[in-house]
Design a protein around this motif. Structure first.
Motif, PDB file in Angstrom:
ATOM      1  N   LEU A  58       0.819  -1.212   0.000  1.00 32.92           N
ATOM      2  CA  LEU A  58       0.000   0.000   0.000  1.00 32.92           C
ATOM      3  C   LEU A  58       0.856   1.268   0.000  1.00 32.92           C
ATOM      4  N   GLY A  59       2.054   1.176   0.601  1.00 32.80           N
ATOM      5  CA  GLY A  59       2.914   2.345   0.713  1.00 32.80           C
ATOM      6  C   GLY A  59       2.716   3.127   1.993  1.00 32.80           C
ATOM      7  N   TRP A  60       1.906   2.608   2.902  1.00 37.55           N
ATOM      8  CA  TRP A  60       1.683   3.289   4.173  1.00 37.55           C
ATOM      9  C   TRP A  60       1.261   2.292   5.243  1.00 37.55           C
ATOM     10  N   ALA A  61       1.454   2.708   6.507  1.00 40.36           N
ATOM     11  CA  ALA A  61       1.018   1.921   7.646  1.00 40.36           C
ATOM     12  C   ALA A  61       0.230   2.835   8.578  1.00 40.36           C
ATOM     13  N   GLU A  62      -0.828   2.311   9.174  1.00 38.21           N
ATOM     14  CA  GLU A  62      -1.575   3.104  10.145  1.00 38.21           C
ATOM     15  C   GLU A  62      -0.859   3.061  11.485  1.00 38.21           C
ATOM     16  N   VAL A  70       5.676   4.115   4.211  1.00 39.09           N
ATOM     17  CA  VAL A  70       6.684   3.063   4.329  1.00 39.09           C
ATOM     18  C   VAL A  70       6.986   2.544   2.926  1.00 39.09           C
ATOM     19  N   GLY A  71       8.171   1.982   2.777  1.00 41.03           N
ATOM     20  CA  GLY A  71       8.559   1.449   1.479  1.00 41.03           C
ATOM     21  C   GLY A  71       9.264   0.130   1.623  1.00 41.03           C
ATOM     22  N   ALA A  72       9.565  -0.492   0.505  1.00 42.27           N
ATOM     23  CA  ALA A  72      10.243  -1.779   0.508  1.00 42.27           C
ATOM     24  C   ALA A  72      11.546  -1.695   1.291  1.00 42.27           C
ATOM     25  N   GLY A  73      11.778  -2.682   2.135  1.00 39.73           N
ATOM     26  CA  GLY A  73      13.014  -2.735   2.892  1.00 39.73           C
ATOM     27  C   GLY A  73      13.056  -1.839   4.106  1.00 39.73           C
ATOM     28  N   ALA A 139      15.776   3.673   5.213  1.00 40.81           N
ATOM     29  CA  ALA A 139      14.927   4.173   6.297  1.00 40.81           C
ATOM     30  C   ALA A 139      14.980   5.689   6.351  1.00 40.81           C
ATOM     31  N   VAL A 140      16.159   6.260   6.181  1.00 39.53           N
ATOM     32  CA  VAL A 140      16.307   7.715   6.229  1.00 39.53           C
ATOM     33  C   VAL A 140      15.490   8.371   5.114  1.00 39.53           C
ATOM     34  N   ARG A 141      15.568   7.803   3.912  1.00 44.14           N
ATOM     35  CA  ARG A 141      14.780   8.357   2.800  1.00 44.14           C
ATOM     36  C   ARG A 141      13.289   8.312   3.118  1.00 44.14           C
ATOM     37  N   CYS A 142      12.852   7.210   3.684  1.00 47.16           N
ATOM     38  CA  CYS A 142      11.444   7.055   4.020  1.00 47.16           C
ATOM     39  C   CYS A 142      11.050   8.003   5.157  1.00 47.16           C
ATOM     40  N   HIS A 196      11.309  -9.494   4.580  1.00 46.30           N
ATOM     41  CA  HIS A 196      11.103  -8.218   3.902  1.00 46.30           C
ATOM     42  C   HIS A 196      11.490  -6.991   4.717  1.00 46.30           C
ATOM     43  N   GLU A 197      11.859  -7.159   5.962  1.00 47.03           N
ATOM     44  CA  GLU A 197      12.341  -6.023   6.740  1.00 47.03           C
ATOM     45  C   GLU A 197      13.836  -6.191   6.990  1.00 47.03           C
ATOM     46  N   PRO A 198      14.584  -5.090   7.036  1.00 43.99           N
ATOM     47  CA  PRO A 198      16.034  -5.207   7.169  1.00 43.99           C
ATOM     48  C   PRO A 198      16.433  -5.842   8.498  1.00 43.99           C
ATOM     49  N   ARG A 199      17.386  -6.747   8.437  1.00 42.76           N
ATOM     50  CA  ARG A 199      17.839  -7.431   9.657  1.00 42.76           C
ATOM     51  C   ARG A 199      18.352  -6.441  10.696  1.00 42.76           C
TER      52      ARG A 199
END
Length: 270
Positions: A58-62, A70-73, A139-142, A196-199
């Motif tokens: 979706l590109g977002w989280a509630e 939010v984005g990939a990774g 994460a910083v970009r997001c 799908h989330e960074p370690r």
């Protein structure tokens, strides 16, 4: 709710449920109301069936009543972290009342991921000065997509090394959702997080507390006297987190929410 004509709600629910999605009905409604073209919807459903996080699709989280980009990774903010935000907002209300209007409370969202904590605090406590930081460039970009619109600043780097030196000794609130999953436990996490989330956003070392210890060890350098460090942790780890805060010159208390299955340790700099 707009629904794509090529897909019935029941068909989408059936596909999601067959893939093991526990909240298939809610997820179907979100996907069907996202305004996707037919080919985009087909792709989105397939990605979800394959285990991609719904929030990344979706590109977002509630979170705290907000839509956080939010984005990939990028680590997806969890509802349990809302306890950290509530506790921080309550303390910031007091801090703001004690300060002159020209000197707003300074908040640092350390290990910020998407910047959800800092963004939510800015919405709940208008007028605070928000700094967010993370080691991961993605994460910083997001985070910048979320934090900059509320007037905050995002820094890239390893914990406190990312922050401007002028913040030393001035910070009212360090709000930290550092990784706290023990290394050996990552393999048993849900597929969405594990794959799908960074370690780096999950792995807290052998006992899950490596990053917390680093955060606590330097907190006194950055906090003003009477400032607070809030760290999300687990119920089992909380006594150890609190003990580390005592060693770091902080007076801790443990906050819990059974409803959110959430625990946070809150330390005040003496």
């Amino acid at each position: 709710m707009p629904v794509q004509s090529s897909f019935s709600r029941s068909t989408v629910i059936g596909r999601l449920r067959a893939a093991g999605c526990v909240f298939a009905e809610d997820e179907a409604d979100l996907l069907l109301s996202a305004g996707l073209a037919t080919h985009e919807l087909i792709n989105a459903i397939q990605r979800r069936v394959e285990g991609f996080p719904l929030e990344h699709i979706l590109g977002w989280a509630e979170f705290c009543g907000l839509r956080i980009r939010v984005g990939a990774g990028v680590f997806v903010p969890r509802r349990r972290t809302e306890l950290l935000v509530r506790e921080a907002a309550a303390l910031l209300g007091v801090a703001g009342a004690e300060r002159l209007p020209s000197t707003p409370p300074i908040v640092v969202d350390l290990c910020c991921g998407s910047g959800a904590v800092g963004t939510a605090l800015a919405a709940m406590v208008p007028g605070i000065e928000v700094h967010a930081s993370d080691l991961d460039p993605a994460a910083v970009r997001c985070a910048r997509l979320n934090v900059l619109p509320v007037g905050g600043v995002v820094h890239e780097g390893d914990l406190y090394a990312a922050l401007p030196a002028l913040l030393r000794g001035t910070v009212d609130m360090l709000a930290v959702n550092a990784p706290y999953v023990p290394t050996a436990s990552i393999s048993s996490m849900p597929h969405e997080a594990r794959v799908h989330e960074p370690r780096v956003s999950l792995d807290g070392g052998p006992d899950g507390l490596d990053i917390q210890r680093r955060v606590i060890a330097e907190a006194g350098v950055w906090l003003r006297q009477g400032g607070h460090l809030l760290i999300e942790t687990s119920g089992l780890q909380a006594p150890q987190t609190a003990a580390a805060m005592v060693s770091g010159g902080l007076n801790p208390r443990i906050a819990r929410s059974a409803e959110m299955d959430a625990t946070a340790v809150i330390g005040k700099l003496l």
